[in-house]
Structure formats: structure tokens, C-alpha cells
Design an enzyme around this catalytic site. Sequence first.
Site, mmCIF file in Angstrom:
data_model
loop_
_atom_site.group_PDB
_atom_site.id
_atom_site.type_symbol
_atom_site.label_atom_id
_atom_site.label_comp_id
_atom_site.label_asym_id
_atom_site.label_seq_id
_atom_site.Cartn_x
_atom_site.Cartn_y
_atom_site.Cartn_z
ATOM 1 C CG HIS A 109 -0.400 0.294 2.511
ATOM 2 N ND1 HIS A 109 -0.071 -0.681 3.423
ATOM 3 C CD2 HIS A 109 -0.106 1.462 3.117
ATOM 4 C CE1 HIS A 109 0.402 -0.124 4.516
ATOM 5 N NE2 HIS A 109 0.394 1.183 4.356
ATOM 6 C CG ASP A 139 -0.095 -4.067 2.730
ATOM 7 O OD1 ASP A 139 0.163 -3.527 1.635
ATOM 8 O OD2 ASP A 139 -0.277 -3.422 3.774
ATOM 9 C CB SER A 217 3.220 1.622 6.256
ATOM 10 O OG SER A 217 2.044 1.828 6.981
#
Length: 372
Positions: A109, A139, A217
Site C-alpha cells: 500500500h 500487503d 508502514s
Amino acid sequence: MPDRFLRVALTAALVLLALFVAQPYVTSLLFSADAPRAVTARGDLSQAEASTVALFERAAPSVVYVFARAQQGAMSFDPETGERRQGGGEQTGSGFVWDAAGHIVTNNHVIQGGGDIQVRLSTGEVVPATVAGTDPNYDLAVLKLGRVSAAPPPIAIGTSGDLKVGQFTYAIGNPFGLDHTLTTGVVSALQRRLPTAEGRELSGVIQTDAAINPGNSGGPLLDSAGRLIGVNTAIFSPSGASAGIGFAIPVDVVNRVVPNLIRTGRTPTPGIGIVAASEDAAARLGIDGLVVVRVLPGSPAAAAGLEGVDSATGELGDIIMGVNGRPVRRLADLIAALESAGVGSSVALQVERDGRAITLMVTPADMGQRRR
């Protein structure tokens, strides 16, 4: 005699009053530190402090800052809200060096929908990168660095198979653009579930209370030995900032997926070729298992003899109750079991058919390849 005593007492009182009034001025004159003070020796760092400092110094050079300029109109998945978002502007996140060839691991993402991707190394050097492979189901994404003046070191790899709740955790990343930020915590829970793209769910996720914020992230979650145990991927927070509940993809999954992304750009998707009823529909029927609605022609499920709902009468067919002895209550349980077995490895399905328990052997195939 009394007059003399009175004069002495009055004089003494005046002297004391003068000293009281002058005291702050005398103290300031005599004791003001108007030059740099001498440094007090602190002694050695505590063992815990020294270990944390050494861990950061070893691991930080392997952590990078990822920039992806999102294409206008591109859609990406936000794991913090579980929603798709409109692209545009710059997406940023963290990543880490996987191998000496210059492959970088980050979250899908972070770079999804991105065009121009650049990576800033711990040395400050900014290097263009290309996408080597992505897997939205986990992901995860792998980038390939362009030419660098000095190759950064790969991160040390650990295992998530023997983690215990309460172990120390260390997250390094770039929250809010503040690069190479270290936060610490513990493993708060194991075997969490996390939604990813395309309605899938990732099982076995690590929960930690190490502060994880937007920008973390794709960064590494480390154990006390400085080894990678997970990839920070999402937070649970009503405000959007750290609330002490962060999630990381376990390193055992990463270590299985990333080599495939480097080798072929994609990850095999083990499946047996069924359409299953939703968990809510099964609950309304009072069924604690996975209801097979339809079996795809030519699929491993068809070859194994699985039966779906009778299209003519609407009667239930097979209900998958377990895989290799592990209970199955929803599709995510079946997917996790098939992914653990892998493509080409036969598994035993415990099935309920017409009130009878039977076992069927089925060999998962790469369903992603079948759709290509």
C-alpha cells in the site's frame, strides 16, 4: 541601661534586616554560573540501554525511506481504515534492505498506484527504484534499487514461529517523515487477523504496543537480538496516530513471499477452486463450518469430488469442517491452511456430507495462475 539594651537590639535587628535584603544579591554575585559548568561523569550505560543503542546502530543502516508519487486517479488500499482511497500526491513509508543485490521490502500500500519511486538510504543518498514484484494479498512489495555509491547492509532475519507475548519489540521507521525513528514495546498478542486488499484476510499477524504511526508502514519490527520478526503494516487508532495497537506481518510469511516476488514478480495463490458461503450465511443456518456453494469445473476441488449446493433443489452439499485436522469455520481459515501447505502439496479435507463425516484428499493449485 534599658536605653542601651534597646539601642543594641534595634541595631542588631537592622543588621539582620539588611542581611536578609542583601542575601539574594550577594548569592547572585558569589554563586552565579556565568561560565560553562563542568560535566558530571555519568558512568556506564545500563545493560538495557547499551543493548538498545547497539541494536539501533546495527539495524538502522538497513532501514530506508520510500517515496512514491501516486498517479492521479489511481486507487490504493488503506489498511488503517480498510477502505480504498483515491490516489494523487506523494505516498511515503518505510522499508528495509533484503539482500546484497539491493532489493527493498516494503508494504504494497506504500507504493500501490505510484509512478516515480525513490528511496532515501540511511546515508542520505536518494536512489531511484523500480518495482520487482507485489502481492496485495499479503500487503508486501519488493523494490529494486538503482545504482548506489555504497550498498547498504541487508537486515538480519529472525523467525516469528517461536514468538511469545511479552517479548521486547523494536520498530524503526519514518513516522510523519521523521526518518530513522526508534520506538520500543512488547509483543502484545499473536495470531491476530488483518484485512488486506481484495477482501482477503491475513492471519497470524503480530500485535505490538511499540508506537507505530503513519510513515512506519513497511518498516521492520525487530526482536531484542536485532533480527527481523515482522513488517509493520497497520495501526488501530480512532485518531489516526499511535494508540498502542500496531500490527506487523510475521517474518515467516515475509520470508516465504519475498523470494517469489524477486524471482517471478508474483506469489503463487494456493486454492482448490470453490465458491463458499459467507460466515453470516453459515451462522444463520446454524452451521459451524465452511459451506461449499459451488465447485469450479476443472479445479482441484472438482477432481477431489467436492460437491456444492444443488442448483435444482437448493439442498446443501459439502461443508468443510477442517483441513489436516485443523478446524475451519470461515474462508480465512481454509486460505491460511492452504497457504501453509503450499501449491502442489496434498491436504486432507474433513467434510460433512448428508450428516456423515468423510475425508477427501485435494491438491491445491495456483489459482492466480489459472486466472491469468
